[in-house]
Write a protein that holds these residues in place. Structure first.
Motif, PDB file in Angstrom:
ATOM      1  N   ASP A 116      23.922  39.370  36.361  1.00  0.00           N
ATOM      2  CA  ASP A 116      24.830  38.447  35.678  1.00  0.00           C
ATOM      3  C   ASP A 116      24.190  37.922  34.401  1.00  0.00           C
ATOM      4  O   ASP A 116      24.869  37.755  33.388  1.00  0.00           O
ATOM      5  CB  ASP A 116      25.213  37.279  36.590  1.00  0.00           C
ATOM      6  N   ASP A 117      22.882  37.668  34.428  1.00  0.00           N
ATOM      7  CA  ASP A 117      22.188  37.220  33.215  1.00  0.00           C
ATOM      8  C   ASP A 117      22.306  38.254  32.100  1.00  0.00           C
ATOM      9  O   ASP A 117      22.551  37.909  30.945  1.00  0.00           O
ATOM     10  CB  ASP A 117      20.708  36.927  33.489  1.00  0.00           C
ATOM     11  N   ALA A 118      22.138  39.530  32.442  1.00  0.00           N
ATOM     12  CA  ALA A 118      22.269  40.597  31.439  1.00  0.00           C
ATOM     13  C   ALA A 118      23.697  40.656  30.910  1.00  0.00           C
ATOM     14  O   ALA A 118      23.921  40.863  29.711  1.00  0.00           O
ATOM     15  CB  ALA A 118      21.863  41.941  32.039  1.00  0.00           C
ATOM     16  N   GLY A 129      22.410  40.199  43.677  1.00  0.00           N
ATOM     17  CA  GLY A 129      23.613  39.687  43.021  1.00  0.00           C
ATOM     18  C   GLY A 129      24.545  40.818  42.647  1.00  0.00           C
ATOM     19  O   GLY A 129      24.991  41.566  43.494  1.00  0.00           O
ATOM     20  N   TYR A 130      24.794  40.958  41.349  1.00  0.00           N
ATOM     21  CA  TYR A 130      25.717  41.976  40.859  1.00  0.00           C
ATOM     22  C   TYR A 130      25.108  42.743  39.696  1.00  0.00           C
ATOM     23  O   TYR A 130      24.232  42.240  38.998  1.00  0.00           O
ATOM     24  CB  TYR A 130      27.023  41.329  40.355  1.00  0.00           C
ATOM     25  N   GLU A 131      25.610  43.964  39.503  1.00  0.00           N
ATOM     26  CA  GLU A 131      25.312  44.741  38.309  1.00  0.00           C
ATOM     27  C   GLU A 131      26.623  45.332  37.807  1.00  0.00           C
ATOM     28  O   GLU A 131      27.582  45.445  38.559  1.00  0.00           O
ATOM     29  CB  GLU A 131      24.267  45.820  38.579  1.00  0.00           C
ATOM     30  N   TYR A 132      26.630  45.666  36.522  1.00  0.00           N
ATOM     31  CA  TYR A 132      27.860  46.107  35.868  1.00  0.00           C
ATOM     32  C   TYR A 132      27.599  47.417  35.135  1.00  0.00           C
ATOM     33  O   TYR A 132      26.545  47.596  34.528  1.00  0.00           O
ATOM     34  CB  TYR A 132      28.326  45.048  34.868  1.00  0.00           C
ATOM     35  N   LEU A 133      28.571  48.307  35.174  1.00  0.00           N
ATOM     36  CA  LEU A 133      28.498  49.572  34.468  1.00  0.00           C
ATOM     37  C   LEU A 133      29.710  49.646  33.540  1.00  0.00           C
ATOM     38  O   LEU A 133      30.855  49.574  33.996  1.00  0.00           O
ATOM     39  CB  LEU A 133      28.508  50.734  35.461  1.00  0.00           C
ATOM     40  N   GLY A 181      41.809  48.328  27.075  1.00  0.00           N
ATOM     41  CA  GLY A 181      41.725  49.232  25.935  1.00  0.00           C
ATOM     42  C   GLY A 181      40.980  50.494  26.312  1.00  0.00           C
ATOM     43  O   GLY A 181      41.277  51.120  27.321  1.00  0.00           O
ATOM     44  N   LYS A 182      39.970  50.826  25.523  1.00  0.00           N
ATOM     45  CA  LYS A 182      39.200  52.048  25.779  1.00  0.00           C
ATOM     46  C   LYS A 182      37.940  51.798  26.602  1.00  0.00           C
ATOM     47  O   LYS A 182      37.073  52.654  26.699  1.00  0.00           O
ATOM     48  CB  LYS A 182      38.854  52.735  24.456  1.00  0.00           C
ATOM     49  N   PHE A 183      37.854  50.625  27.236  1.00  0.00           N
ATOM     50  CA  PHE A 183      36.674  50.251  28.016  1.00  0.00           C
ATOM     51  C   PHE A 183      37.028  50.039  29.487  1.00  0.00           C
ATOM     52  O   PHE A 183      38.119  49.577  29.821  1.00  0.00           O
ATOM     53  CB  PHE A 183      36.061  48.961  27.466  1.00  0.00           C
ATOM     54  N   TYR A 184      36.072  50.394  30.348  1.00  0.00           N
ATOM     55  CA  TYR A 184      36.227  50.136  31.777  1.00  0.00           C
ATOM     56  C   TYR A 184      34.889  49.652  32.312  1.00  0.00           C
ATOM     57  O   TYR A 184      33.850  50.272  32.071  1.00  0.00           O
ATOM     58  CB  TYR A 184      36.665  51.386  32.544  1.00  0.00           C
ATOM     59  N   THR A 185      34.912  48.532  33.028  1.00  0.00           N
ATOM     60  CA  THR A 185      33.697  47.969  33.614  1.00  0.00           C
ATOM     61  C   THR A 185      33.859  47.892  35.123  1.00  0.00           C
ATOM     62  O   THR A 185      34.860  47.370  35.623  1.00  0.00           O
ATOM     63  CB  THR A 185      33.417  46.558  33.057  1.00  0.00           C
ATOM     64  N   SER A 186      32.858  48.401  35.828  1.00  0.00           N
ATOM     65  CA  SER A 186      32.834  48.267  37.280  1.00  0.00           C
ATOM     66  C   SER A 186      31.720  47.299  37.665  1.00  0.00           C
ATOM     67  O   SER A 186      30.732  47.163  36.951  1.00  0.00           O
ATOM     68  CB  SER A 186      32.616  49.625  37.953  1.00  0.00           C
ATOM     69  N   LYS A 187      31.926  46.623  38.777  1.00  0.00           N
ATOM     70  CA  LYS A 187      30.975  45.624  39.277  1.00  0.00           C
ATOM     71  C   LYS A 187      30.494  46.083  40.646  1.00  0.00           C
ATOM     72  O   LYS A 187      31.301  46.403  41.509  1.00  0.00           O
ATOM     73  CB  LYS A 187      31.688  44.278  39.377  1.00  0.00           C
ATOM     74  N   GLU A 188      29.188  46.109  40.816  1.00  0.00           N
ATOM     75  CA  GLU A 188      28.603  46.533  42.081  1.00  0.00           C
ATOM     76  C   GLU A 188      27.747  45.413  42.660  1.00  0.00           C
ATOM     77  O   GLU A 188      27.043  44.717  41.928  1.00  0.00           O
ATOM     78  CB  GLU A 188      27.723  47.776  41.873  1.00  0.00           C
ATOM     79  N   VAL A 189      27.791  45.262  43.968  1.00  0.00           N
ATOM     80  CA  VAL A 189      26.961  44.275  44.651  1.00  0.00           C
ATOM     81  C   VAL A 189      25.577  44.877  44.855  1.00  0.00           C
ATOM     82  O   VAL A 189      25.432  46.037  45.253  1.00  0.00           O
ATOM     83  CB  VAL A 189      27.580  43.902  46.016  1.00  0.00           C
ATOM     84  N   THR A 190      24.545  44.094  44.548  1.00  0.00           N
ATOM     85  CA  THR A 190      23.156  44.505  44.795  1.00  0.00           C
ATOM     86  C   THR A 190      22.514  43.468  45.722  1.00  0.00           C
ATOM     87  O   THR A 190      23.128  42.448  46.047  1.00  0.00           O
ATOM     88  CB  THR A 190      22.349  44.577  43.488  1.00  0.00           C
TER      89      THR A 190
END
Length: 103
Positions: free
Chosen positions: A67-69, A48-52, A36-45
Motif C-alpha cells: 500500500d505504501d508503494a 498486506g496487499y500488492e498491486y499489478l 480506460g487503457k489501464f487495469y489494476t489487480s490487487k492481491e493479498v500477501t
C-alpha cells in the motif's frame, strides 16, 4: 510479461495522452479496476496487499509491492502529471472536466 517496480521507467513507456489518461491510471490504481487503457489487480500477501498495473500496449506490468508503494506512486503521478492542488487528483479532474479542459 515482466514486472517492474520502477514506476518512472514504466511511465515513460506508457503513452499518457492527456488528462483523461492520467485520471484513468489514477482511478485504476486507486480502485484496482479497469479504467480506460489501464487495469489494476490487487492481491493479498502475508504483509498486506500488492498491486499489478497493466497498460494496453505496454509489455511490462508495474508491480506496486505494498500500500505504501501504491500511495507513493499516486503521489508521483500527481506531482509529475497534474497541477492538482491539495493532493486531490479527483478534484483536479472534476474541475478540468467541468471547465471542458479534458484532453
Amino acid at each position: 510479461m515482466a514486472k517492474t517496480t520502477d514506476y518512472e521507467t514504466w511511465l515513460s513507456s506508457v503513452d499518457l495522452r492527456g488528462d483523461q489518461d492520467v485520471y484513468d491510471l489514477y482511478s485504476s490504481v486507486n480502485n484496482f479496476e479497469k479504467s480506460g487503457k489501464f487495469y489494476t489487480s490487487k492481491e493479498v500477501t502475508n504483509d498486506g496487499y500488492e498491486y499489478l498495473v497493466h497498460a494496453e500496449g505496454v509489455e511490462d506490468n508495474l508491480h506496486l509491492q505494498s500500500d505504501d508503494a501504491k500511495f507513493t506512486f499516486l503521489e508521483y503521478l500527481k506531482a509529475n502529471h497534474t497541477d492538482a492542488a491539495d493532493n486531490d487528483i479527483q478534484a483536479w479532474y472534476d474541475m478540468r472536466k467541468e471547465l471542458g479542459r479534458i484532453d
